[in-house]
Design a protein around this motif. Structure first.
Motif, PDB file in Angstrom:
ATOM      1  N   UNK A 147       0.826  -1.208   0.000  1.00  0.00           N
ATOM      2  CA  UNK A 147       0.000   0.000   0.000  1.00  0.00           C
ATOM      3  C   UNK A 147       0.863   1.262   0.000  1.00  0.00           C
ATOM      4  N   UNK A 148       1.935   1.211   0.831  1.00  0.00           N
ATOM      5  CA  UNK A 148       2.829   2.380   0.848  1.00  0.00           C
ATOM      6  C   UNK A 148       3.478   2.605  -0.506  1.00  0.00           C
ATOM      7  N   UNK A 149       3.944   1.520  -1.092  1.00  0.00           N
ATOM      8  CA  UNK A 149       4.578   1.643  -2.403  1.00  0.00           C
ATOM      9  C   UNK A 149       3.582   2.134  -3.440  1.00  0.00           C
ATOM     10  N   UNK A 150       2.359   1.610  -3.366  1.00  0.00           N
ATOM     11  CA  UNK A 150       1.355   2.002  -4.337  1.00  0.00           C
ATOM     12  C   UNK A 150       0.942   3.457  -4.202  1.00  0.00           C
ATOM     13  N   UNK A 151       0.922   3.970  -2.961  1.00  0.00           N
ATOM     14  CA  UNK A 151       0.505   5.361  -2.752  1.00  0.00           C
ATOM     15  C   UNK A 151       1.623   6.351  -3.097  1.00  0.00           C
ATOM     16  N   UNK A 152       2.879   5.981  -2.826  1.00  0.00           N
ATOM     17  CA  UNK A 152       3.994   6.935  -3.012  1.00  0.00           C
ATOM     18  C   UNK A 152       4.629   6.813  -4.393  1.00  0.00           C
ATOM     19  N   UNK A 153       4.904   5.607  -4.800  1.00  0.00           N
ATOM     20  CA  UNK A 153       5.664   5.436  -6.052  1.00  0.00           C
ATOM     21  C   UNK A 153       4.969   4.371  -6.895  1.00  0.00           C
ATOM     22  N   UNK A 154       3.838   4.729  -7.422  1.00  0.00           N
ATOM     23  CA  UNK A 154       3.082   3.773  -8.220  1.00  0.00           C
ATOM     24  C   UNK A 154       3.810   3.436  -9.516  1.00  0.00           C
ATOM     25  N   UNK A 155       4.332   4.444 -10.166  1.00  0.00           N
ATOM     26  CA  UNK A 155       4.948   4.195 -11.459  1.00  0.00           C
ATOM     27  C   UNK A 155       6.349   3.671 -11.382  1.00  0.00           C
ATOM     28  N   UNK A 156       7.089   3.992 -10.308  1.00  0.00           N
ATOM     29  CA  UNK A 156       8.506   3.648 -10.242  1.00  0.00           C
ATOM     30  C   UNK A 156       8.768   2.298  -9.588  1.00  0.00           C
ATOM     31  N   UNK A 157       7.857   1.808  -8.756  1.00  0.00           N
ATOM     32  CA  UNK A 157       8.144   0.583  -7.978  1.00  0.00           C
ATOM     33  C   UNK A 157       7.224  -0.574  -8.384  1.00  0.00           C
ATOM     34  N   UNK A 158       6.829  -0.632  -9.631  1.00  0.00           N
ATOM     35  CA  UNK A 158       5.913  -1.706 -10.077  1.00  0.00           C
ATOM     36  C   UNK A 158       6.539  -3.088  -9.948  1.00  0.00           C
ATOM     37  N   UNK A 159       7.835  -3.204 -10.292  1.00  0.00           N
ATOM     38  CA  UNK A 159       8.497  -4.509 -10.195  1.00  0.00           C
ATOM     39  C   UNK A 159       8.560  -4.992  -8.758  1.00  0.00           C
ATOM     40  N   UNK A 160       8.820  -4.063  -7.834  1.00  0.00           N
ATOM     41  CA  UNK A 160       8.895  -4.449  -6.420  1.00  0.00           C
ATOM     42  C   UNK A 160       7.536  -4.916  -5.903  1.00  0.00           C
ATOM     43  N   UNK A 161       6.480  -4.263  -6.351  1.00  0.00           N
ATOM     44  CA  UNK A 161       5.129  -4.685  -5.947  1.00  0.00           C
ATOM     45  C   UNK A 161       4.844  -6.098  -6.463  1.00  0.00           C
ATOM     46  N   UNK A 162       5.187  -6.351  -7.704  1.00  0.00           N
ATOM     47  CA  UNK A 162       4.965  -7.690  -8.242  1.00  0.00           C
ATOM     48  C   UNK A 162       5.770  -8.731  -7.488  1.00  0.00           C
ATOM     49  N   UNK A 163       7.019  -8.334  -7.116  1.00  0.00           N
ATOM     50  CA  UNK A 163       7.836  -9.263  -6.331  1.00  0.00           C
ATOM     51  C   UNK A 163       7.195  -9.556  -4.982  1.00  0.00           C
ATOM     52  N   UNK A 164       6.683  -8.504  -4.353  1.00  0.00           N
ATOM     53  CA  UNK A 164       6.019  -8.707  -3.057  1.00  0.00           C
ATOM     54  C   UNK A 164       4.757  -9.553  -3.210  1.00  0.00           C
ATOM     55  N   UNK A 165       4.008  -9.310  -4.250  1.00  0.00           N
ATOM     56  CA  UNK A 165       2.804 -10.121  -4.476  1.00  0.00           C
ATOM     57  C   UNK A 165       3.169 -11.580  -4.735  1.00  0.00           C
ATOM     58  N   UNK A 166       4.277 -11.797  -5.462  1.00  0.00           N
ATOM     59  CA  UNK A 166       4.720 -13.182  -5.700  1.00  0.00           C
ATOM     60  C   UNK A 166       5.115 -13.859  -4.401  1.00  0.00           C
ATOM     61  N   UNK A 167       5.796 -13.074  -3.533  1.00  0.00           N
ATOM     62  CA  UNK A 167       6.172 -13.640  -2.227  1.00  0.00           C
ATOM     63  C   UNK A 167       4.939 -13.980  -1.403  1.00  0.00           C
TER      64      UNK A 167
END
Length: 628
Positions: A147-167
């Motif tokens: 949620x923090x990543x999505x609210x602050x850096x939606x466009x820049x941290x997409x790969x990290x979000x996908x990695x977290x979702x995979x985890x």
């Protein structure tokens, strides 16, 4: 030889006597011609008489000697026979002792394995709990980061979000795997426990704790605990705990372990799922008995028959409220429908034990109305109990079974009490008798051998099955011919036509198995139920029959030489199920409140004694094969 020696001695004796007499005559100068012949004749007559008596005595002694020799030979033969029997008995006893020791060793090994599985299961469960807690915390943290990543850096941290979702997905899969392992370990422990129960020949005991009902709320005077307070609860799927509350005394918790414990939240389907394997055993050739035991108002009839609530309208909800008896009938006919047609026939009989008398509820009077005639219980020459002249009704579906049962339930004795408004005053026994005519392995083997011999006589190569034979038309593609459909495999000659039906010389005798479904009347305290008059005698008969059942289970648990089955018509009627070779399941129904704690402890104590019974192993009935 003896006679010659005796005669010779007598002759010598006569000569000596004669010479002595002549010497005496010479001494006294007696004329020899005076009465000498008469004297000699008289003496010869006396000696001949003595000789005859001696010969008769010799014959008597020889006869007695021969008789004594015969008796001696007989005694020696008996002695040898007794010695051989004693040797055989000692050898048999030694063999039985060796078998018993081997069985005990195997049972001990199996029990140790069960204990190890229990310990492993507890460890796995602890790991599962800790892992689930840790996973939940990590999931929360990851979701917060997402949620923090999505609210602050939606466009820049997409790969990290996908990695977290995979985890997160990987962790969820790991959680599901751990849950599956836990379920598998529990199922393994349950199977091992059931194996131990069957090896020991024990009675399966399940316990069901009903929810708190309206009649549990009774005003009590005094400082003691409230009567509606819940003191009986299921703490796991095999353990029930009772809080013994007494004024001025510390709380004492008593634990009771059974094969399965159902809490108030468990549905009728959940209860029947634990009973369903016994229905399968019924068609496998085992006799089965399911018995509901408990106090008045504890839910026995609801567990066995179910309840028809007017608020329930849909068919699905009505089926969910059905008890063990209708569900068992439906499951039985469902299993029969999967068998060959006309291989099983089912008959139903309904009895009740009222005031220590057995009544046939399907018996009809001269007008064709159900009358409930009295019947006797006898013990056959084989040691089994039987009810002569009992009425059996053939049935073809579960609906017919329930239609018959519902039509005669109005004949069952009921009486309202202060505890329960529709208290049953009799023990109800519903028996489904299954006659099986399915072919056995020996008959099939002989049919296959006959088909092989017929196939070997054929000049051409042909393949066969238990049903038909077809010619192998092509030697080039044999596999295609084997996989060909019946329509594509012509039979060019009568010799290659489908094989005839199995030999008529093989006939089978059907075997019969019984499913007994017992709804016992509830034990009750006279002071609490408030009954008087005829109902008081009914309570006395109910309590005495249940006490006789408890005595029988106690005698079986202690392995006494005498089991008092005939102290009650109930125990005499259920003798084959309690102490015979049937698979017996006792469903304990208990009330959860403080008001009925004494009756609940009594029911749980009977279930504990029932688990200690080591009876004969369940034996499978088998059909016999006759070859004419």
């Amino acid at each position: 030889m003896r006679r010659k020696e005796v005669r010779r001695k007598i002759f010598l004796y006569l000569l000596n006597l004669l010479s002595g007499f002549l010497f005496y005559c010479r001494q006294v100068k007696m004329p020899l011609f005076i009465n000498r012949d008469q004297i000699f004749a008289h003496q010869v007559h006396l000696l001949e008489h003595k000789l005859r008596s001696k010969e008769e005595r010799i014959l008597e002694l020889e006869t007695e000697n021969a008789i004594l020799h015969l008796r001696l030979a007989d005694c020696l033969g008996k002695l040898r026979h007794d010695h051989e029997e004693e040797t055989k008995a000692l050898n048999h006893h030694q063999h039985q002792r060796e078998v018993q020791n081997e069985t005990r060793a195997g049972l001990t090994k199996l029990l140790s394995g069960v204990q190890e599985v229990k310990q492993d299961l507890s460890e796995v469960f602890a790991v599962y709990v800790s892992f689930a807690t840790e996973l939940e915390e990590q999931s929360k943290q990851l979701l917060e980061k997402v949620e923090q990543v999505g609210s602050s850096q939606k466009g820049h941290r997409g790969d990290e979000v996908q990695d977290l979702q995979a985890r997160v997905a990987a962790l969820e899969r790991s959680l599901e795997e751990e849950k599956e392992r836990c379920r598998a370990e529990r199922q393994r422990r349950k199977e091992l426990h059931n194996t131990v129960v069957e090896l020991r020949g024990n009675i399966r005991v399940h316990c069901r704790v009903r929810p708190v009902l309206s009649f549990d709320h009774v005003q009590t005077s005094g400082p003691g605990p409230a009567s509606s307070e819940e003191v009986v609860c299921a703490i796991s799927d095999d353990t029930v705990m009772v809080n013994c509350l007494k004024t001025g005394m510390p709380v004492q918790n008593k634990m009771f372990e059974f094969e399965r414990v159902h809490g108030p939240e468990d549905s009728q389907d959940t209860v029947f799922d634990e009973v369903k394997p016994l229905i399968t055993s019924l068609l496998d050739g085992y006799n089965v008995c399911i018995m509901a035991y408990g106090q008045t108002g504890s839910g026995k009839t609801h567990t066995m028959m179910g309840s028809n609530s007017p608020e329930v309208s849909s068919k699905t909800q009505q089926e969910a409220q059905q008890g063990i008896i209708p569900k068992a009938a439906a499951e039985l006919f469902q299993l029969i429908s999967e068998k060959p047609a006309e291989s099983h026939t089912v008959e139903v009989s309904v009895m009740e034990v009222y005031n220590n008398d057995v009544f046939d509820l399907l018996a009809k009077d001269e007008h064709g109305n159900a009358s409930g005639q009295r019947r006797d219980v006898i013990t056959t020459s084989s040691g089994t109990s039987q009810v002569p002249s009992l009425t059996y009704e053939p049935v073809c579906s579960a609906s017919e079974v329930m239609q018959i049962i519902n039509s005669i339930l109005k004949l069952r004795a009921h009486c309202p009490t202060l505890v329960h408004t529709e208290s049953s005053r009799s023990h109800l026994i519903v028996t489904l008798t299954i006659s099986s005519k399915s072919p056995n392995a020996l008959a099939l083997a002989r049919r296959l051998q006959s088909a092989k011999k017929d196939m070997q006589r054929c000049a051409q190569k042909e393949w066969w099955s238990p049903r038909c034979r077809r010619a192998n038309l092509s030697a080039r593609y044999p596999s295609e011919e084997l996989l060909a459909s019946p329509a594509s495999s012509p039979c060019p000659s009568p010799s290659l036509s489908p094989c005839p039906s199995p030999r008529p010389s093989i006939s089978q005798t059907p075997f019969r198995t019984k499913l007994q479904l017992v709804d016992l009347a509830g034990s009750e305290c006279v002071g609490m139920s408030g009954v008087t008059g005829a109902a008081l005698w009914e309570v006395s008969c109910i309590n005495r029959s249940l006490s006789a059942l408890s005595d029988v289970l106690g005698a079986l648990a202690e392995q006494r030489p005498h089991i008092p089955y005939r102290n009650s018509k109930l125990t005499h009627l259920l003798q084959d199920a309690i102490g015979g070779d049937a698979k017996l399941l006792v469903m304990l129904c208990v009330s959860p409140t403080q008001r009925f704690i004494t009756e609940s402890l009594q029911s749980l104590g009977l279930g504990t004694r029932a688990r200690q019974v080591q009876k004969e192993l369940p034996r499978r009935k088998s059909n016999t094969l006759k070859v004419k």
